[in-house]
Design a protein around this motif. Sequence first.
Motif, PDB file in Angstrom:
ATOM      1  N   PHE B 217       0.732  -1.083  -0.034  1.00 47.97           N
ATOM      2  CA  PHE B 217       0.076   0.120  -0.028  1.00 47.97           C
ATOM      3  C   PHE B 217       0.901   1.396  -0.142  1.00 47.97           C
ATOM      4  O   PHE B 217       0.649   2.103  -0.817  1.00 47.97           O
ATOM      5  CB  PHE B 217      -0.927   0.131   1.155  1.00 47.97           C
ATOM      6  CG  PHE B 217      -1.533   1.372   1.388  1.00 47.97           C
ATOM      7  CD1 PHE B 217      -2.528   1.788   0.387  1.00 47.97           C
ATOM      8  CD2 PHE B 217      -1.237   2.222   2.402  1.00 47.97           C
ATOM      9  CE1 PHE B 217      -3.008   3.153   0.621  1.00 47.97           C
ATOM     10  CE2 PHE B 217      -1.919   3.335   2.689  1.00 47.97           C
ATOM     11  CZ  PHE B 217      -2.605   3.836   1.762  1.00 47.97           C
ATOM     12  N   TYR B 218       1.887   1.202   0.756  1.00 41.81           N
ATOM     13  CA  TYR B 218       2.706   2.503   0.854  1.00 41.81           C
ATOM     14  C   TYR B 218       3.493   2.472  -0.523  1.00 41.81           C
ATOM     15  O   TYR B 218       3.876   3.633  -0.963  1.00 41.81           O
ATOM     16  CB  TYR B 218       3.813   2.313   2.073  1.00 41.81           C
ATOM     17  CG  TYR B 218       3.147   2.601   3.385  1.00 41.81           C
ATOM     18  CD1 TYR B 218       2.457   3.731   3.490  1.00 41.81           C
ATOM     19  CD2 TYR B 218       3.205   1.538   4.474  1.00 41.81           C
ATOM     20  CE1 TYR B 218       1.789   4.006   4.817  1.00 41.81           C
ATOM     21  CE2 TYR B 218       2.663   1.853   5.429  1.00 41.81           C
ATOM     22  CZ  TYR B 218       1.743   3.152   5.792  1.00 41.81           C
ATOM     23  OH  TYR B 218       1.409   3.255   6.964  1.00 41.81           O
ATOM     24  N   ARG B 219       3.927   1.626  -1.083  1.00 43.19           N
ATOM     25  CA  ARG B 219       4.890   1.876  -2.000  1.00 43.19           C
ATOM     26  C   ARG B 219       4.064   1.642  -3.607  1.00 43.19           C
ATOM     27  O   ARG B 219       4.865   2.066  -4.570  1.00 43.19           O
ATOM     28  CB  ARG B 219       6.040   0.993  -1.972  1.00 43.19           C
ATOM     29  CG  ARG B 219       6.739   0.646  -0.724  1.00 43.19           C
ATOM     30  CD  ARG B 219       7.959   0.462  -0.713  1.00 43.19           C
ATOM     31  NE  ARG B 219       8.851   1.913  -0.576  1.00 43.19           N
ATOM     32  CZ  ARG B 219       9.724   1.972   0.326  1.00 43.19           C
ATOM     33  NH1 ARG B 219      10.043   1.317   1.266  1.00 43.19           N
ATOM     34  NH2 ARG B 219      10.457   3.106   0.276  1.00 43.19           N
ATOM     35  N   ASP B 220       3.240   0.837  -3.708  1.00 46.53           N
ATOM     36  CA  ASP B 220       2.583   0.738  -5.032  1.00 46.53           C
ATOM     37  C   ASP B 220       1.543   1.919  -5.182  1.00 46.53           C
ATOM     38  O   ASP B 220       0.385   1.938  -4.530  1.00 46.53           O
ATOM     39  CB  ASP B 220       1.937  -0.483  -5.249  1.00 46.53           C
ATOM     40  CG  ASP B 220       1.224  -0.721  -6.604  1.00 46.53           C
ATOM     41  OD1 ASP B 220       1.365   0.169  -7.406  1.00 46.53           O
ATOM     42  OD2 ASP B 220       0.711  -1.937  -6.713  1.00 46.53           O
ATOM     43  N   CYS B 221       1.482   2.759  -6.305  1.00 44.11           N
ATOM     44  CA  CYS B 221       0.614   3.819  -6.073  1.00 44.11           C
ATOM     45  C   CYS B 221      -0.735   3.276  -6.753  1.00 44.11           C
ATOM     46  O   CYS B 221      -1.884   4.092  -6.692  1.00 44.11           O
ATOM     47  CB  CYS B 221       1.088   4.954  -7.274  1.00 44.11           C
ATOM     48  SG  CYS B 221       1.245   4.651  -8.736  1.00 44.11           S
ATOM     49  N   GLN B 222      -0.755   2.198  -7.343  1.00 42.32           N
ATOM     50  CA  GLN B 222      -2.083   1.691  -7.689  1.00 42.32           C
ATOM     51  C   GLN B 222      -2.792   0.535  -6.696  1.00 42.32           C
ATOM     52  O   GLN B 222      -3.005  -0.340  -7.004  1.00 42.32           O
ATOM     53  CB  GLN B 222      -1.874   0.948  -9.042  1.00 42.32           C
ATOM     54  CG  GLN B 222      -1.568   1.458 -10.266  1.00 42.32           C
ATOM     55  CD  GLN B 222      -3.125   2.584 -10.600  1.00 42.32           C
ATOM     56  OE1 GLN B 222      -3.660   1.702 -11.139  1.00 42.32           O
ATOM     57  NE2 GLN B 222      -2.716   3.648 -10.804  1.00 42.32           N
ATOM     58  N   SER B 223      -2.315   1.030  -5.493  1.00 44.39           N
ATOM     59  CA  SER B 223      -2.959   0.079  -4.453  1.00 44.39           C
ATOM     60  C   SER B 223      -3.890   0.885  -3.556  1.00 44.39           C
ATOM     61  O   SER B 223      -4.276   1.894  -3.533  1.00 44.39           O
ATOM     62  CB  SER B 223      -1.810  -0.469  -3.365  1.00 44.39           C
ATOM     63  OG  SER B 223      -1.210   0.561  -2.865  1.00 44.39           O
ATOM     64  N   TYR B 224      -4.587  -0.206  -2.481  1.00 42.99           N
ATOM     65  CA  TYR B 224      -5.595   0.612  -1.876  1.00 42.99           C
ATOM     66  C   TYR B 224      -5.197  -0.003  -0.252  1.00 42.99           C
ATOM     67  O   TYR B 224      -4.922  -1.231  -0.225  1.00 42.99           O
ATOM     68  CB  TYR B 224      -7.020   0.145  -2.409  1.00 42.99           C
ATOM     69  CG  TYR B 224      -8.119   0.988  -1.988  1.00 42.99           C
ATOM     70  CD1 TYR B 224      -8.140   2.108  -2.372  1.00 42.99           C
ATOM     71  CD2 TYR B 224      -9.149   0.266  -1.318  1.00 42.99           C
ATOM     72  CE1 TYR B 224      -9.119   3.219  -1.859  1.00 42.99           C
ATOM     73  CE2 TYR B 224     -10.118   1.228  -0.719  1.00 42.99           C
ATOM     74  CZ  TYR B 224     -10.226   2.421  -1.114  1.00 42.99           C
ATOM     75  OH  TYR B 224     -11.200   3.438  -0.799  1.00 42.99           O
ATOM     76  N   PRO B 225      -5.906   0.892   0.624  1.00 41.13           N
ATOM     77  CA  PRO B 225      -5.654   0.308   2.024  1.00 41.13           C
ATOM     78  C   PRO B 225      -6.455  -0.758   2.630  1.00 41.13           C
ATOM     79  O   PRO B 225      -6.484  -1.160   3.618  1.00 41.13           O
ATOM     80  CB  PRO B 225      -5.779   1.640   2.786  1.00 41.13           C
ATOM     81  CG  PRO B 225      -6.567   2.475   1.988  1.00 41.13           C
ATOM     82  CD  PRO B 225      -6.337   2.294   0.488  1.00 41.13           C
ATOM     83  N   GLN B 226      -7.343  -1.151   1.683  1.00 37.80           N
ATOM     84  CA  GLN B 226      -8.201  -2.176   1.999  1.00 37.80           C
ATOM     85  C   GLN B 226      -7.891  -3.444   1.421  1.00 37.80           C
ATOM     86  O   GLN B 226      -7.787  -3.523   0.297  1.00 37.80           O
ATOM     87  CB  GLN B 226      -9.798  -1.933   1.889  1.00 37.80           C
ATOM     88  CG  GLN B 226     -10.820  -2.782   2.508  1.00 37.80           C
ATOM     89  CD  GLN B 226     -12.105  -2.277   1.843  1.00 37.80           C
ATOM     90  OE1 GLN B 226     -12.640  -2.130   0.858  1.00 37.80           O
ATOM     91  NE2 GLN B 226     -12.904  -1.930   3.014  1.00 37.80           N
TER      92      GLN B 226
END
Lengths: 255, 255
Positions: B217-226
């Motif tokens: 989540f922190y490093r991949d900008c195509q990710s989501y915290p859920q």
Amino acid sequence: MEAVKLGSATVGLKGRDYAVVVALKRASSELASYQKKIIPIDDHLGISIAGITADARVLSRYMRQECLNYKYSNDTVYPASRLIMNLGNKMQKCTQRYDRRPFGVGLLVAAYDDQGPHIYEVVPSANYFSVKAMSIGSRSQSARTYLEKHLEKFSQCTKEELIKHGLEALKGTLPNEDLLTSANISIGVVGKGENFHILDDKENQAYVDAIEKRKPGGGPDDDSGAGGSSLPSVPTPADEPGDRDPIAAVAMETH
Amino acid sequence: MFGGFDNSYSPMWHNGPKPGAFYNFPATSTSSPKDEKQRDSQPITTGSSVIAFKYDTGVVISADTLISYGKLLRYRNVDRVFKVNDHTIIGVGGEYADFQFIKKYIDQKVTEDYCYDDNLQLKPKSLFNWLTRVLYNKRCRFAPLWIDIVIGGLQDGVPFLGHVDHRGRAYEDAAIATGYGKHLALPLIREKIENQTETLNAERAVELSKSCMEVLFYRDCQSYPQYKIATCDGQGARVDGPINVAQNWEQALNV
């Protein structure tokens, strides 16, 4: 149904880890070789036939194709129960239409899969039955009688004992003055860690010898100590008489 | 020669094609754009990484719940990990529409198993093999299903983990990650599963999965915290979540 009764007898039985089919082969004439009775389908499955051989080849081709396709897409062997169900459905179609005739062949299917060993009986009416032991073909009633008598023991039997039981049962179906020989029998085996295969002439001979040497009443499970390691086992005379195979007993008296 | 026919004297007909050639009609071209068919060559609505690995008694697959439309975080609450049956789970990345298409067929297989009512269920290895065949077949037709799919589960009690991509490339491994997870999470997972001193049990596996999802989540900008975590072991298969990353952007100052 009648076509099955015309074919020579075949016996199938299963233990805890093995399924075995044995068949009596016939030659169409003195000049011809023995007809093939057991057809391997896949690594885990084979069939033994009684009836119109040509029809059996059509069914075996279908089963081989299905097994191969299943293996290609699922990387595992075709579960026997499902293959037989599909085969049954295929065979049923031609019992229902006026322009078709049913397959004139009975099958004993020996298989080993995740569910353990199986024997299936498939008849021309497109019924199929999962059985512990069964015999079909001409004079198969005496084999069934033998199997019924020894049914309880099969679950404890080793592979060798199962084959011997199969041959003992098959012996009852022999035409008069005929003997089991390595050439006129065929034995197919499948089991835990063992792919379906048909035994060769040498192995057949060892089992025939073991059967012929047996003294009266000696069921194949009498050589429990041998554990199948020494094939032509030492016959033990005078076993419990209730267990006596009538045919073997008669043979003994004539000797 | 040739019956005295003099080929050089005069041609058989005028203005025709040369022998062996085709007549080229004016104002047409042999390859018109109408013959060609445009196909999707890139994914549109995409899922990001999937991370998966084996632990001592099972497998765990996790993925966030985001489906992006390009860089846009388009659908933020969509499942990307699924339970297929009691011993198979899957996780998916790539074109989500293509996955929905293939999921329909996977569900169909599961329903079929249920309808047979013979206690046989699709095994992870079979599903893996089947997906390999389908995806490779699709790519051969120049219409690939643009998905990255991870298949996990218990194959006869033994943990299984495999990955297939949109070209039908397939491999099995103890740790699998797709997308950015391949670069960011895989080293973290391998560090743990190659650790000889402590066995990776179910509890530690889930912890590891959670920390990987956090890093992603922190490093991949195509990710989501859920995200959701699917596990499969002797107790069966289940999907847990949604779980939320406890965000702490204070650490950004230390990077």
